[in-house]
Design an enzyme around this catalytic site. Structure first.
Site, PDB file in Angstrom:
ATOM      1  N   ASP A  17       7.665  -0.490  -7.413  1.00  0.00           N
ATOM      2  CA  ASP A  17       9.046   0.010  -7.330  1.00  0.00           C
ATOM      3  C   ASP A  17      10.012  -1.166  -7.406  1.00  0.00           C
ATOM      4  OD1 ASP A  17       7.929   2.462  -6.749  1.00  0.00           O
ATOM      5  OD2 ASP A  17       8.306   2.341  -4.590  1.00  0.00           O
ATOM      6  N   ASP A  76      16.388  -2.918   0.804  1.00  0.00           N
ATOM      7  CA  ASP A  76      14.941  -2.863   1.083  1.00  0.00           C
ATOM      8  C   ASP A  76      14.489  -4.187   1.695  1.00  0.00           C
ATOM      9  OD1 ASP A  76      14.365  -0.310  -0.045  1.00  0.00           O
ATOM     10  OD2 ASP A  76      14.301  -1.169  -2.066  1.00  0.00           O
ATOM     11  N   GLU A  88       5.797  -1.575   3.158  1.00  0.00           N
ATOM     12  CA  GLU A  88       5.882  -1.142   1.760  1.00  0.00           C
ATOM     13  C   GLU A  88       6.239  -2.310   0.845  1.00  0.00           C
ATOM     14  OE1 GLU A  88       8.716   2.021   1.030  1.00  0.00           O
ATOM     15  OE2 GLU A  88       8.364   1.965  -1.114  1.00  0.00           O
ATOM     16  N   GLU A  89       6.965  -3.266   1.380  1.00  0.00           N
ATOM     17  CA  GLU A  89       7.488  -4.344   0.542  1.00  0.00           C
ATOM     18  C   GLU A  89       6.555  -5.546   0.427  1.00  0.00           C
ATOM     19  OE1 GLU A  89      10.082  -3.524  -1.158  1.00  0.00           O
ATOM     20  OE2 GLU A  89      10.415  -1.707   0.010  1.00  0.00           O
ATOM     21  N   ASP A  93       7.893   1.700   6.361  1.00  0.00           N
ATOM     22  CA  ASP A  93       8.701   1.757   5.151  1.00  0.00           C
ATOM     23  C   ASP A  93      10.072   1.298   5.654  1.00  0.00           C
ATOM     24  OD1 ASP A  93      10.317   2.278   3.054  1.00  0.00           O
ATOM     25  OD2 ASP A  93       9.634   4.329   2.707  1.00  0.00           O
ATOM     26  N   LEU A 104      12.956   0.761   4.398  1.00  0.00           N
ATOM     27  CA  LEU A 104      14.151   1.499   3.975  1.00  0.00           C
ATOM     28  C   LEU A 104      13.696   2.622   3.060  1.00  0.00           C
ATOM     29  CD1 LEU A 104      16.846   2.113   2.273  1.00  0.00           C
ATOM     30  CD2 LEU A 104      17.125   1.312   4.621  1.00  0.00           C
ATOM     31  N   ASP A 105      13.607   3.814   3.620  1.00  0.00           N
ATOM     32  CA  ASP A 105      13.180   4.979   2.849  1.00  0.00           C
ATOM     33  C   ASP A 105      14.394   5.648   2.200  1.00  0.00           C
ATOM     34  OD1 ASP A 105      11.270   7.126   2.088  1.00  0.00           O
ATOM     35  OD2 ASP A 105      12.647   8.304   3.305  1.00  0.00           O
ATOM     36  N   GLU A 150       4.270   6.261   5.222  1.00  0.00           N
ATOM     37  CA  GLU A 150       5.159   7.407   5.017  1.00  0.00           C
ATOM     38  C   GLU A 150       4.487   8.693   5.519  1.00  0.00           C
ATOM     39  OE1 GLU A 150       8.032   6.152   1.316  1.00  0.00           O
ATOM     40  OE2 GLU A 150       6.009   6.746   0.758  1.00  0.00           O
TER      41      GLU A 150
HETATM   42  P1  AHM Z   1      11.211   4.962  -1.349  1.00  0.00           P
HETATM   43  O1  AHM Z   1      10.403   4.705  -0.119  1.00  0.00           O
HETATM   44  O2  AHM Z   1      11.015   3.886  -2.373  1.00  0.00           O
HETATM   45  O3  AHM Z   1      12.650   5.199  -1.064  1.00  0.00           O
HETATM   46  O4  AHM Z   1      10.620   6.294  -2.069  1.00  0.00           O
HETATM   47  C1  AHM Z   1      10.283   7.442  -1.375  1.00  0.00           C
HETATM   48  C2  AHM Z   1      11.247   8.578  -1.676  1.00  0.00           C
HETATM   49  C3  AHM Z   1      11.220   9.612  -0.592  1.00  0.00           C
HETATM   50  O5  AHM Z   1      12.128   9.265   0.412  1.00  0.00           O
HETATM   51  C4  AHM Z   1      11.635  10.874  -1.314  1.00  0.00           C
HETATM   52  O6  AHM Z   1      11.166  12.047  -0.687  1.00  0.00           O
HETATM   53  C5  AHM Z   1      11.029  10.681  -2.660  1.00  0.00           C
HETATM   54  O7  AHM Z   1      10.869   9.273  -2.830  1.00  0.00           O
HETATM   55  C6  AHM Z   1      11.905  11.211  -3.743  1.00  0.00           C
HETATM   56  O8  AHM Z   1      11.219  11.165  -4.937  1.00  0.00           O
HETATM   57  P2  AHM Z   1      11.846  11.773  -6.309  1.00  0.00           P
HETATM   58  O9  AHM Z   1      12.899  10.799  -6.721  1.00  0.00           O
HETATM   59  O10 AHM Z   1      10.670  11.797  -7.234  1.00  0.00           O
HETATM   60  O11 AHM Z   1      12.398  13.144  -6.008  1.00  0.00           O
HETATM   61 MG    MG Z   2       9.836   5.672   1.355  1.00  0.00          MG
END
Ligand code: AHM
Ligand code: MG
Length: 318
Positions: free
Chosen positions: A54, A60, A82-83, A101, A103-104, A266
């Site tokens: 990502d 993040d 996650e990072e 995680d 920053l979700d 997560e």
């Molecule tokens: P992130 O941790 O990189 O922010 O990604 C996780 C996020 C979730 O918070 C969310 O439910 C999902 O990705 C959304 O995915 P999409 O963009 O496919 O709907």
């Molecule tokens: Mg996340």
């Protein structure tokens, strides 16, 4: 009741100390979020990618730095994130490890939509690499913070029945207990899914959705409402407050064949909260908490919330 008083009454000292450290980190992250755009864009790409490919946003990386700083001297032995490709060592004598995680909901940073920090606390078994490969069932505690109209925390401990919610009181600068004894109602008329991927779903998900969308004239005899924030923490917060079900299935898109969300930091924490509040969390056939991770950043289909809907989903997978 303050978070500190709640922890003193309900948590062993080692978990209390780690959660106090995470709460201090959340306050700093929250302050940054509120100042986003005033001095630079925290949602901008910084050019790097995390261990899972990502693209990384400024917030993040900043959030992880803040968490690492605030977990020093809390008794955490290491941080799984996650990072990061590998565990980050903290206190050599620590007896727990923390998976986060930081920053979700990264895609929502720039658009003033609720985002958050998810955490899971696991026992430390000395070897840092082995620490990352524990079932969710081994978690000692878990929860998440949200940074939105209110800054909140929801958490649960493995050895305690309560699921409790806290709100950061901006006047005091402290988290205060706002709800305890959280339970997810057994049935619901509300689901959360990104249905833009419907063409890519596998058959069990297609069948579940066909029955759902058939509404009151279909086999379920009721109409549903849909919500999708795009931040797991925000969709989950809503479900823990008023019920519902969340679905992020595996699908046929490249890289999503085993789902999008990550098991260790997560799905597992959310699954502990879901089970503790009377709901369920599954990957389709197996409880999320019973999956043995094969690597730190393993992805998993995630379905959680109202038992009746999770049972129906599991039946479609049989
Ligand atoms: P992130 O941790 O990189 O922010 O990604 C996780 C996020 C979730 O918070 C969310 O439910 C999902 O990705 C959304 O995915 P999409 O963009 O496919 O709907
Ligand atoms: Mg996340």
């Amino acid at each position: 009741m303050s978070l500190n008083d709640y922890l003193n009454n309900n948590a062993p000292a080692n978990l209390a100390s780690v959660i106090q450290g995470l709460a201090e980190a959340a306050k700093v992250i929250d302050h940054l979020v509120r100042r986003n755009g005033l001095a630079g864009d925290l949602g901008s790409d910084i050019g790097g990618t995390n261990s899972d490919g990502d693209s990384q946003k400024a917030l993040d990386v900043r959030s992880e730095e803040i968490i690492i700083e605030k977990l020093q001297n809390t008794g955490a032995a290491a941080l799984l994130s996650e990072e990061q490709d590998d565990p980050v060592p903290l206190s050599p004598s620590g007896d727990v490890i923390v998976a986060v995680d930081p920053l979700d909901g990264s895609s929502n940073i720039s658009v003033n939509v609720t985002i958050g920090t998810i955490f899971s606390i696991l026992p430390s078994h000395g070897d840092a690499a082995a620490n990352s490969l524990q079932k969710g069932r081994d978690q000692l505690g878990a929860g998440f913070f949200t940074y939105g109209p209110q800054t909140t925390l929801i958490m649960a401990f493995a050895d305690h029945d309560d699921v409790a919610c806290f709100t950061l009181d901006p006047d005091q600068g402290e988290f205060v207990l706002t709800r305890s004894g959280i339970t997810i109602p057994e049935t619901t008329k509300e689901f959360a899914i990104n249905s833009a991927y419907a063409n890519h779903w596998f058959e069990p998900m297609q069948r579940w959705m066909a029955d759902t969308l058939a509404g009151k004239d279909g086999p379920l005899g009721q109409d549903y409402r849909m919500r999708w924030v795009g931040s797991l923490v925000s969709d989950a917060w809503r479900i823990f407050q008023r019920g519902g079900v969340f679905l992020y299935p595996a699908d046929q898109r490249k890289g999503n064949e085993t789902g999008r969300l990550r098991l260790v930091y997560e799905a597992n924490p959310i699954a502990l909260l879901a089970e503790k509040s009377g709901g369920k969390a599954t990957e389709g056939t197996k409880a999320i908490l019973d999956i043995m991770p094969s690597h730190l950043h393993q992805r998993v289909p995630l379905f959680f919330g109202a038992r009746s809907e999770i049972d129906r989903l599991e039946n479609e997978h049989r």
